[in-house]
Motif scaffolding. Structure first.
Motif, PDB file in Angstrom:
ATOM      1  N   ASN A 115       9.435  55.301 102.241  1.00  0.00           N
ATOM      2  CA  ASN A 115      10.129  54.114 101.760  1.00  0.00           C
ATOM      3  C   ASN A 115      11.154  53.620 102.788  1.00  0.00           C
ATOM      4  O   ASN A 115      11.268  52.412 103.040  1.00  0.00           O
ATOM      5  N   ALA A 116      11.897  54.535 103.401  1.00  0.00           N
ATOM      6  CA  ALA A 116      12.920  54.146 104.374  1.00  0.00           C
ATOM      7  C   ALA A 116      12.291  53.528 105.620  1.00  0.00           C
ATOM      8  O   ALA A 116      12.834  52.562 106.181  1.00  0.00           O
ATOM      9  N   VAL A 117      11.163  54.060 106.085  1.00  0.00           N
ATOM     10  CA  VAL A 117      10.476  53.476 107.239  1.00  0.00           C
ATOM     11  C   VAL A 117      10.070  52.036 106.934  1.00  0.00           C
ATOM     12  O   VAL A 117      10.220  51.128 107.762  1.00  0.00           O
ATOM     13  N   SER A 118       9.558  51.804 105.723  1.00  0.00           N
ATOM     14  CA  SER A 118       9.162  50.451 105.331  1.00  0.00           C
ATOM     15  C   SER A 118      10.371  49.531 105.240  1.00  0.00           C
ATOM     16  O   SER A 118      10.323  48.381 105.679  1.00  0.00           O
ATOM     17  N   LEU A 119      11.471  50.031 104.675  1.00  0.00           N
ATOM     18  CA  LEU A 119      12.668  49.190 104.569  1.00  0.00           C
ATOM     19  C   LEU A 119      13.269  48.897 105.941  1.00  0.00           C
ATOM     20  O   LEU A 119      13.828  47.813 106.148  1.00  0.00           O
ATOM     21  N   ASN A 120      13.165  49.840 106.873  1.00  0.00           N
ATOM     22  CA  ASN A 120      13.619  49.553 108.237  1.00  0.00           C
ATOM     23  C   ASN A 120      12.851  48.378 108.829  1.00  0.00           C
ATOM     24  O   ASN A 120      13.423  47.503 109.483  1.00  0.00           O
ATOM     25  N   SER A 121      11.553  48.360 108.598  1.00  0.00           N
ATOM     26  CA  SER A 121      10.738  47.255 109.101  1.00  0.00           C
ATOM     27  C   SER A 121      11.074  45.958 108.373  1.00  0.00           C
ATOM     28  O   SER A 121      11.120  44.886 108.983  1.00  0.00           O
ATOM     29  N   ALA A 122      11.322  46.050 107.057  1.00  0.00           N
ATOM     30  CA  ALA A 122      11.732  44.865 106.308  1.00  0.00           C
ATOM     31  C   ALA A 122      13.060  44.334 106.840  1.00  0.00           C
ATOM     32  O   ALA A 122      13.258  43.116 106.957  1.00  0.00           O
ATOM     33  N   ASN A 123      13.966  45.246 107.172  1.00  0.00           N
ATOM     34  CA  ASN A 123      15.248  44.879 107.756  1.00  0.00           C
ATOM     35  C   ASN A 123      15.043  44.111 109.061  1.00  0.00           C
ATOM     36  O   ASN A 123      15.613  43.039 109.284  1.00  0.00           O
ATOM     37  N   PHE A 124      14.205  44.675 109.927  1.00  0.00           N
ATOM     38  CA  PHE A 124      13.947  44.073 111.234  1.00  0.00           C
ATOM     39  C   PHE A 124      13.337  42.684 111.081  1.00  0.00           C
ATOM     40  O   PHE A 124      13.699  41.736 111.785  1.00  0.00           O
ATOM     41  N   GLN A 125      12.409  42.560 110.117  1.00  0.00           N
ATOM     42  CA  GLN A 125      11.735  41.277 109.931  1.00  0.00           C
ATOM     43  C   GLN A 125      12.616  40.269 109.201  1.00  0.00           C
ATOM     44  O   GLN A 125      12.479  39.059 109.416  1.00  0.00           O
ATOM     45  N   SER A 126      13.515  40.737 108.343  1.00  0.00           N
ATOM     46  CA  SER A 126      14.481  39.822 107.725  1.00  0.00           C
ATOM     47  C   SER A 126      15.354  39.191 108.802  1.00  0.00           C
ATOM     48  O   SER A 126      15.623  37.978 108.777  1.00  0.00           O
ATOM     49  N   ALA A 127      15.794  40.011 109.752  1.00  0.00           N
ATOM     50  CA  ALA A 127      16.577  39.485 110.867  1.00  0.00           C
ATOM     51  C   ALA A 127      15.750  38.518 111.695  1.00  0.00           C
ATOM     52  O   ALA A 127      16.268  37.533 112.240  1.00  0.00           O
ATOM     53  N   ARG A 128      14.459  38.774 111.771  1.00  0.00           N
ATOM     54  CA  ARG A 128      13.571  37.888 112.527  1.00  0.00           C
ATOM     55  C   ARG A 128      13.440  36.519 111.872  1.00  0.00           C
ATOM     56  O   ARG A 128      13.119  35.529 112.532  1.00  0.00           O
ATOM     57  N   LEU A 129      13.671  36.462 110.560  1.00  0.00           N
ATOM     58  CA  LEU A 129      13.675  35.177 109.871  1.00  0.00           C
ATOM     59  C   LEU A 129      14.887  34.337 110.277  1.00  0.00           C
ATOM     60  O   LEU A 129      14.785  33.121 110.442  1.00  0.00           O
ATOM     61  N   VAL A 130      16.032  35.007 110.427  1.00  0.00           N
ATOM     62  CA  VAL A 130      17.283  34.301 110.690  1.00  0.00           C
ATOM     63  C   VAL A 130      17.501  34.097 112.192  1.00  0.00           C
ATOM     64  O   VAL A 130      17.859  33.001 112.635  1.00  0.00           O
ATOM     65  N   GLY A 131      17.270  35.155 112.976  1.00  0.00           N
ATOM     66  CA  GLY A 131      17.590  35.120 114.400  1.00  0.00           C
ATOM     67  C   GLY A 131      16.962  33.983 115.173  1.00  0.00           C
ATOM     68  O   GLY A 131      17.679  33.230 115.860  1.00  0.00           O
ATOM     69  N   PRO A 132      15.634  33.785 115.111  1.00  0.00           N
ATOM     70  CA  PRO A 132      15.027  32.690 115.871  1.00  0.00           C
ATOM     71  C   PRO A 132      15.539  31.316 115.457  1.00  0.00           C
ATOM     72  O   PRO A 132      15.723  30.442 116.308  1.00  0.00           O
ATOM     73  N   ALA A 133      15.755  31.121 114.157  1.00  0.00           N
ATOM     74  CA  ALA A 133      16.244  29.827 113.699  1.00  0.00           C
ATOM     75  C   ALA A 133      17.639  29.546 114.251  1.00  0.00           C
ATOM     76  O   ALA A 133      17.929  28.451 114.749  1.00  0.00           O
ATOM     77  N   VAL A 134      18.530  30.547 114.186  1.00  0.00           N
ATOM     78  CA  VAL A 134      19.881  30.376 114.718  1.00  0.00           C
ATOM     79  C   VAL A 134      19.835  30.189 116.229  1.00  0.00           C
ATOM     80  O   VAL A 134      20.560  29.348 116.794  1.00  0.00           O
ATOM     81  N   ALA A 135      18.969  30.956 116.895  1.00  0.00           N
ATOM     82  CA  ALA A 135      18.839  30.821 118.347  1.00  0.00           C
ATOM     83  C   ALA A 135      18.393  29.415 118.730  1.00  0.00           C
ATOM     84  O   ALA A 135      18.914  28.823 119.687  1.00  0.00           O
ATOM     85  N   GLY A 136      17.421  28.862 117.992  1.00  0.00           N
ATOM     86  CA  GLY A 136      16.956  27.511 118.281  1.00  0.00           C
ATOM     87  C   GLY A 136      18.065  26.487 118.162  1.00  0.00           C
ATOM     88  O   GLY A 136      18.199  25.588 119.005  1.00  0.00           O
ATOM     89  N   VAL A 137      18.897  26.641 117.125  1.00  0.00           N
ATOM     90  CA  VAL A 137      20.022  25.719 116.934  1.00  0.00           C
ATOM     91  C   VAL A 137      21.034  25.866 118.072  1.00  0.00           C
ATOM     92  O   VAL A 137      21.522  24.869 118.632  1.00  0.00           O
ATOM     93  N   LEU A 138      21.373  27.094 118.453  1.00  0.00           N
ATOM     94  CA  LEU A 138      22.352  27.323 119.508  1.00  0.00           C
ATOM     95  C   LEU A 138      21.848  26.842 120.871  1.00  0.00           C
ATOM     96  O   LEU A 138      22.604  26.237 121.644  1.00  0.00           O
ATOM     97  N   ILE A 139      20.563  27.096 121.160  1.00  0.00           N
ATOM     98  CA  ILE A 139      20.007  26.652 122.446  1.00  0.00           C
ATOM     99  C   ILE A 139      20.076  25.136 122.547  1.00  0.00           C
ATOM    100  O   ILE A 139      20.498  24.576 123.571  1.00  0.00           O
ATOM    101  N   ALA A 140      19.655  24.477 121.469  1.00  0.00           N
ATOM    102  CA  ALA A 140      19.642  23.014 121.489  1.00  0.00           C
ATOM    103  C   ALA A 140      21.046  22.424 121.440  1.00  0.00           C
ATOM    104  O   ALA A 140      21.308  21.370 122.034  1.00  0.00           O
ATOM    105  N   GLY A 141      21.981  23.101 120.746  1.00  0.00           N
ATOM    106  CA  GLY A 141      23.310  22.536 120.533  1.00  0.00           C
ATOM    107  C   GLY A 141      24.330  22.873 121.596  1.00  0.00           C
ATOM    108  O   GLY A 141      25.007  21.979 122.127  1.00  0.00           O
ATOM    109  N   VAL A 142      24.487  24.165 121.937  1.00  0.00           N
ATOM    110  CA  VAL A 142      25.561  24.572 122.855  1.00  0.00           C
ATOM    111  C   VAL A 142      25.065  25.385 124.048  1.00  0.00           C
ATOM    112  O   VAL A 142      25.855  25.709 124.934  1.00  0.00           O
TER     113      VAL A 142
END
Length: 448
Positions: free
Chosen positions: A161-188
C-alpha cells in the motif's frame, strides 16, 4: 533514551500502534512517520516536476534539438547506470534516515545552483548538463535509500500500500508541477521555477527531522565487508521471480519512458503549441498515472501476469498515440498511457520488494532502479536521434513497439519457467486470456 527527531541512535522496534495490514486505499497514512514522509514528499515532488519540465523546455530553447533534451535526460540517469549498485550497498550499510537527510539537502542545493545561473542570465546548455549529472550522482544513493526506507516506516503488512501511495504522491505532484512551471516560464521566466524547486527540499528535510526513530520497524543492516555487491547480484540471479520483472522494467524504462523527448517534439514540431500546452500534456499524463497509482493501492496482491499484460498494453497505447491524427486524440491517449505505465512501475516495484529479504533490499532496489532508470542514457539519446531524424511520430512509435515486444518475449519466458501455457476462453461473453499449468505427458496419455 530520547525519541526526539534528531535521535538516530535510538533503538528501533515495531510500534504497537502501527497497523499490521492495509485495509484501505490510504491505510499507510495511519502511521505517523509515514505521514510525515508522505507530506514532505508532496512538496519536494512538486518542485521536482516543475524543474523537470522547465529543464527540458530550457534546453530545447537553448539548442532547438530534441536530441539535446535526450542528452540532458541521459546525463541525469548515467550515474545510476555506472554506480547504482554501489548506492544500494551504501543504503544497506548505513541508517537510511540519515542518508536521506544528506541526499535531500544536496538535491536542494543543485536546484538552487541552477536557479542562480538562470536568474542571472548566465545559463548555458553545459551548465544544465553538469547539474543534471550532479543530480544523478546524488540520486544514486537517494533512490535505493528512499525506496527501502518505506519498509522501515510501515512494516511488511503495509508495504504494498505504501509503495502505491508513494507513486500516487509523485503523480499528484506531477499534476500540479507542470502546470505551475508552464505559468512561471511564460510569466516570469525559468529561473523562478528552479528556485521554487530548490526551496521545496526544505519540506522533506523537516519531515525526516520530526520522525520518531523508536517507531521505525527494525531492519538488519548489512555489516561492512567485501563482496557485498557480488552477493546482491548472485541473490537476484538465483531468483527468477526477481530477475525477470527487473529485465522487463529495464526494457520499458529504457525505450518506453522517454516522454520528455516525445512531448517536447510533439508540442513544438507536430502540433506547434507553446510551453503552457506542453505543461498541459504532462498534466494529462499525470492524471492517468495518479489514477493508476490509486487503483494499485486498493489491490491486495501483486501478480507477474498483470505486469506482463500492463507492459504490453502500455506499448500498444504508445503506438496508437504516435499515429494520432489530431492533437486532442493524442492528448486523450496520454491519460491511459499514464495509468498503465504507472501500473507497470508499481506492480514491478512492489513485487520485487515483497519478494526480497530485508537485509538485501537496498542492493536489490538499487539494481531495480539502475535497470529502470539507468537504461535512460542508452534509450534517451538513441530515441532522441530517431525523433530528430525521422520525426516525433516514428520516435514515439519505436519506443512503444520495443516495449510491446519486450512484454511478449518476457511473458513467454515466464510462462516457460513456470511450466504454464496460454489458454483463451470466453467468460461472460468476453474473451479471457489465462495461464494454466502445462499438462504432463502421463496426464495426456491417460486422457487419450
Amino acid at each position: 533514551m530520547s525519541t526526539g527527531p534528531g535521535a538516530d541512535s535510538a533503538p528501533v522496534h515495531r510500534s504497537t500502534t502501527t497497523p499490521r495490514e492495509g485495509k484501505g486505499t490510504f491505510s499507510s497514512l495511519a502511521v505517523r512517520n509515514y505521514r510525515l514522509f508522505f507530506t514532505g514528499a508532496i512538496v519536494s515532488n512538486t518542485g521536482t516536476w516543475m524543474a523537470r519540465i522547465t529543464q527540458d523546455w530550457l534546453v530545447l530553447s537553448l539548442t532547438g534539438s530534441a536530441a539535446a533534451v535526450g542528452i540532458t535526460t541521459a546525463l541525469q540517469f548515467l550515474p545510476m547506470l555506472l554506480f547504482g549498485l554501489y548506492g544500494g550497498v551504501i543504503a544497506d550499510r548505513y541508517p537510511k534516515r540519515r542518508l536521506l537527510m544528506i541526499s535531500q539537502g544536496a538535491l536542494g542545493l543543485c536546484g538552487l545552483a541552477l536557479a542562480v545561473l538562470t536568474l542571472s542570465g548566465q545559463v548555458q546548455v553545459w551548465h544544465v548538463y553538469l547539474i543534471a549529472f550532479l543530480l544523478g550522482m546524488v540520486t544514486v544513493v537517494d533512490n535505493p535509500a528512499r525506496q527501502s526506507f518505506v519498509s522501515e516506516l510501515v512494516g511488511p503488512g503495509l508495504l504494498r500500500n505504501a509503495v502505491s501511495l508513494n507513486s500516487a504522491n509523485f503523480q499528484s505532484a506531477r499534476l500540479v508541477g507542470p502546470a505551475v512551471a508552464g505559468v512561471l516560464i511564460a510569466g516570469v521566466g525559468s529561473g523562478w521555477a528552479f528556485l521554487v524547486n530548490g526551496l521545496s527540499f526544505l519540506a522533506p528535510l523537516a519531515a525526516l527531522w520530526l520522525m520518531r526513530p523508536a517507531e521505525l520497524h527494525k531492519v538488519e543492516r548489512a555489516p561492512r565487508g567485501k563482496g557485498q555487491l557480488r552477493e546482491g547480484l548472485r541473490y537476484v540471479a538465483g531468483r527468477p521471480d526477481l530477475i525477470w520483472p527487473i529485465v522487463l522494467v529495464g526494457f520499458v524504462g529504457t525505450f518506453g519512458f522517454n516522454f520528455p523527448i516525445w512531448l517536447t517534439a510533439f508540442s513544438g514540431e507536430v502540433f506547434h503549441v507553446g510551453a503552457g500546452t506542453y505543461g498541459f500534456l504532462n498534466t494529462l499524463m499525470a492524471a492517468g498515472s495518479l489514477a493508476g497509482a490509486l487503483l494499485a493501492a486498493r489491490r491486495g496482491s501483486t501478480r507477474l501476469r498483470m505486469l506482463v499484460i500492463a507492459a504490453g498494453v502500455f506499448g500498444a497505447l504508445e503506438i496508437a498515440a504516435a499515429l494520432s491524427p489530431s492533437f486532442w486524440l493524442f492528448a486523450l491517449l496520454l491519460v491511459p498511457i499514464g495509468m498503465v505505465g504507472l501500473t507497470v512501475n508499481i506492480t514491478a516495484n512492489s513485487a520485487v520488494q515483497m519478494a526480497t529479504d530485508p537485509v538485501m533490499r537496498g542492493r536489490v532496489m538499487s539494481l531495480y532502479m539502475m535497470v529502470f532508470a539507468g537504461g535512460t542514457p542508452i534509450g534517451a539519446p538513441l530515441l532522441g536521434w530517431v525523433t530528430d531524424t525521422y520525426g516525433a511520430r516514428v520516435g514515439f512509435a519505436t519506443g512503444g513497439a520495443l516495449s510491446l515486444a519486450a512484454a511478449a518475449g518476457i511473458g513467454l519466458v515466464l510462462a516457460r519457467v513456470g511450466g504454464l501455457t496460454a489458454v483463451w476462453a470466453w467468460r461472460g461473453g468476453h474473451p479471457s486470456l489465462r495461464f494454466v499449468p502445462r499438462a504432463r505427458p502421463e496426464r495426456l496419455a491417460t486422457a487419450a
